[in-house]
Design an enzyme around this catalytic site. Structure first.
Site, short mmCIF file in Angstrom:
data_model
loop_
_atom_site.label_atom_id
_atom_site.label_comp_id
_atom_site.label_asym_id
_atom_site.label_seq_id
_atom_site.Cartn_x
_atom_site.Cartn_y
_atom_site.Cartn_z
N HIS A 56 17.50 40.09 -2.04
CA HIS A 56 17.36 38.93 -1.13
C HIS A 56 17.27 37.11 -2.57
O HIS A 56 17.59 37.69 -3.87
CB HIS A 56 15.87 38.61 -0.50
CG HIS A 56 14.92 38.66 -2.33
ND1 HIS A 56 13.76 39.76 -2.36
CD2 HIS A 56 14.13 37.22 -2.44
CE1 HIS A 56 13.20 39.17 -3.22
NE2 HIS A 56 13.27 37.83 -3.39
N HIS B 297 15.16 31.40 -6.94
CA HIS B 297 15.63 32.71 -7.86
C HIS B 297 16.81 33.43 -6.79
O HIS B 297 16.61 33.80 -5.11
CB HIS B 297 14.33 33.73 -7.84
CG HIS B 297 13.36 34.30 -7.53
ND1 HIS B 297 12.07 33.49 -6.73
CD2 HIS B 297 13.93 35.72 -6.47
CE1 HIS B 297 12.21 35.08 -5.54
NE2 HIS B 297 11.93 35.57 -5.63
N GLU C 119 14.91 37.74 -9.97
CA GLU C 119 14.10 38.80 -10.08
C GLU C 119 14.46 39.99 -10.03
O GLU C 119 15.83 40.50 -9.63
CB GLU C 119 13.72 38.63 -8.40
CG GLU C 119 12.21 39.51 -8.24
CD GLU C 119 11.65 39.39 -6.58
OE1 GLU C 119 12.10 38.90 -5.97
OE2 GLU C 119 10.20 39.28 -6.56
CO CO Z 1 11.43 37.33 -4.54
#
Ligand code: CO
Length: 134
Positions: free
Chosen positions: A7, A79, A130
């Site tokens: 994502h 992120h 991440e």
């Molecule tokens: Co995230």
């Protein structure tokens, strides 16, 4: 090491307005808002064919995205999350290469119930990364 983009997260000051914009202006499929108090955010998932975008609004007084929004009051890309097969092996390789893992360095259970780690943005061209084990 890196697999798919899991994502992309965008911090927004007004989740309802951002949801309306993605749904009505961009014509995307969006989820209901979901409060994640343990992560200090309320999130809406924008479901795309190849990945998803997460719209994040701060929740509570010590939200991890509060400082970012203070610096970026209109919102911004917060992120990008990449999938890895083995998060501990990935961490060991990264630390050996000199990359910095945020926090304790131990994987935490992220918003999708899977182990995650965050890497220092200064080590990756100004982007908070991440890693999520899938
Ligand atoms: Co995230």
């Amino acid at each position: 090491m890196l697999g798919r983009v899991n994502h992309i997260a965008i911090a927004v000051p007004d989740l309802a307005a951002a949801t309306t914009s993605y749904r009505d202006t961009l014509g995307a499929r969006v989820s209901q808002a979901e409060a994640l108090p343990e992560h200090g955010v309320t999130v809406v998932f924008v479901e795309l064919e190849n990945t998803k975008v997460e719209l994040l609004e701060p929740l509570g007084s010590d939200s991890p995205i509060a400082a970012f929004l203070a610096k970026n009051p209109a919102g911004g890309m917060h992120h990008i999350c990449y999938e890895v097969a083995d998060i501990v092996a990935a961490r060991e390789d990264l630390v050996r290469s000199g990359a910095r893992v945020l926090g304790s360095g131990e994987p935490k259970i992220g918003a999708h119930g899977k182990p995650v780690l965050f890497l220092h943005p200064k080590d990756f061209f100004g982007t908070l990364i991440e890693l999520e084990q899938v």
